[in-house]
Design a protein around this motif. Sequence first.
Motif, PDB file in Angstrom:
ATOM      1  N   ARG A 143      45.642  68.631  45.788  1.00 21.37           N
ATOM      2  CA  ARG A 143      45.115  67.925  44.623  1.00 21.37           C
ATOM      3  C   ARG A 143      44.517  66.575  45.021  1.00 21.37           C
ATOM      4  O   ARG A 143      44.948  65.952  45.984  1.00 21.37           O
ATOM      5  N   GLU A 144      43.544  66.153  44.255  1.00 25.44           N
ATOM      6  CA  GLU A 144      43.009  64.807  44.425  1.00 25.44           C
ATOM      7  C   GLU A 144      44.025  63.796  43.889  1.00 25.44           C
ATOM      8  O   GLU A 144      44.792  64.104  42.974  1.00 25.44           O
ATOM      9  N   PRO A 145      44.075  62.591  44.441  1.00 21.18           N
ATOM     10  CA  PRO A 145      45.014  61.573  43.963  1.00 21.18           C
ATOM     11  C   PRO A 145      44.911  61.359  42.458  1.00 21.18           C
ATOM     12  O   PRO A 145      43.810  61.223  41.920  1.00 21.18           O
ATOM     13  N   GLY A 146      46.049  61.372  41.799  1.00 25.76           N
ATOM     14  CA  GLY A 146      46.088  61.129  40.365  1.00 25.76           C
ATOM     15  C   GLY A 146      45.790  62.332  39.496  1.00 25.76           C
ATOM     16  O   GLY A 146      45.885  62.248  38.272  1.00 25.76           O
ATOM     17  N   GLN A 147      45.447  63.459  40.108  1.00 26.77           N
ATOM     18  CA  GLN A 147      45.111  64.658  39.339  1.00 26.77           C
ATOM     19  C   GLN A 147      46.309  65.608  39.266  1.00 26.77           C
ATOM     20  O   GLN A 147      47.060  65.742  40.221  1.00 26.77           O
ATOM     21  N   LYS A 148      46.484  66.279  38.133  1.00 27.93           N
ATOM     22  CA  LYS A 148      47.582  67.214  37.964  1.00 27.93           C
ATOM     23  C   LYS A 148      47.160  68.662  38.173  1.00 27.93           C
ATOM     24  O   LYS A 148      48.004  69.554  38.229  1.00 27.93           O
ATOM     25  N   ALA A 149      45.864  68.903  38.264  1.00 30.09           N
ATOM     26  CA  ALA A 149      45.361  70.271  38.403  1.00 30.09           C
ATOM     27  C   ALA A 149      44.260  70.303  39.458  1.00 30.09           C
ATOM     28  O   ALA A 149      43.726  69.266  39.863  1.00 30.09           O
ATOM     29  N   LEU A 150      43.939  71.518  39.891  1.00 25.57           N
ATOM     30  CA  LEU A 150      42.880  71.727  40.871  1.00 25.57           C
ATOM     31  C   LEU A 150      41.619  72.220  40.180  1.00 25.57           C
ATOM     32  O   LEU A 150      41.692  73.098  39.316  1.00 25.57           O
ATOM     33  N   ASP A 184      51.474  75.605  36.781  1.00 24.78           N
ATOM     34  CA  ASP A 184      52.056  76.845  36.274  1.00 24.78           C
ATOM     35  C   ASP A 184      51.201  78.054  36.645  1.00 24.78           C
ATOM     36  O   ASP A 184      51.722  79.080  37.086  1.00 24.78           O
ATOM     37  N   MET A 185      49.898  77.929  36.498  1.00 24.59           N
ATOM     38  CA  MET A 185      49.007  79.030  36.853  1.00 24.59           C
ATOM     39  C   MET A 185      49.091  79.318  38.348  1.00 24.59           C
ATOM     40  O   MET A 185      49.112  80.479  38.772  1.00 24.59           O
TER      41      MET A 185
END
Length: 239
Positions: A134-141, A187-188
Motif C-alpha cells: 500500500r501507499e503511505p496513508g492508504q487503506k486499500a490498493l 477484506d477483499m
Amino acid sequence: MQSDQITNSDFNSYFASNGSAPLAAKEKDSLGKLFEKYRDSTDEEDKTGVNGTMRYLQDLGLNLESAEILVPLEIVQAPALAEMSKDAFVEGWKAIGADTIPKQKAYVAGQLKQLSVDMALFKRVYRHTFICSREPGQKALPLENALVYWEMIFSEPGKPWITGTTNWTNLWIEFLKANWTKTVNKDMWNQTFEFFQKTMQDETLSFWSEDGAWPGVIDEFVANVKEKRGDLPDTMETD
C-alpha cells in the motif's frame, strides 16, 4: 512485469542456518549494525529508504521482480516495499537467529523452497503483501496494483493458483479487469486467499452457495466462471 505498475512510487525504478536459537545481546547488536549498513544519510532515523532496501534484497540474492522479495519483507515486517524499520528488522531476525547476511540468505532460500507447500507460511507472506504494497496513508490498493501482486504471489516461487483444468489467476484477473472498478481493501484481499484455498481443494466450486458469506465480488466471479464453463466441471476452460 513492468515496474511502473507497482506501488510505493519511490521503489518503482528498482522494482525491478541457525533458525531456532535466540540471539544473545552481542548478536542483537550485530543486527543493529547490519541494519545501519543499509541506511543512507538521507533516510529517516532508524529506517531504510528505497536505496538501502534494494541493496539489502540484492545482497540476499533475490529476484526483485518476483515473489522472492516478499519473504524477507514479511520477516522484517516491512511497512512498505521501499522501507524497513530498525526495530522490526532486529526483532524479526533475532527471533530466527540469523545475524549475518549469509545466515539470512540461507534462511530465506529455505523459506522460498517451502513457500508453495507450507500454507501457513504462504498465508503469512500473502497477508503481509497487502500491508507493504500500500501507499503511505492508504487503506486499500488501486486495482491495477493489486493485480500485479496477485499475479506475482500466485506464481513461483509462490503458490500458482492453478488446478487440473483451470488457471484461476488468469480468470480472476480477466474478470476484475472487465468488471471491477473499485480499489481492493483488506477484506477483499484476505477473502481472495480463502477462496483460493477452497478452489485448490475443489475446482468444481461445490463449496460455494448463494447463502454463503463470500464478498459480492467473489459471488459475481463464481457466476462468471459457471457461465463460462456451462456449469460443467469437466468442461472448465484453461486460459
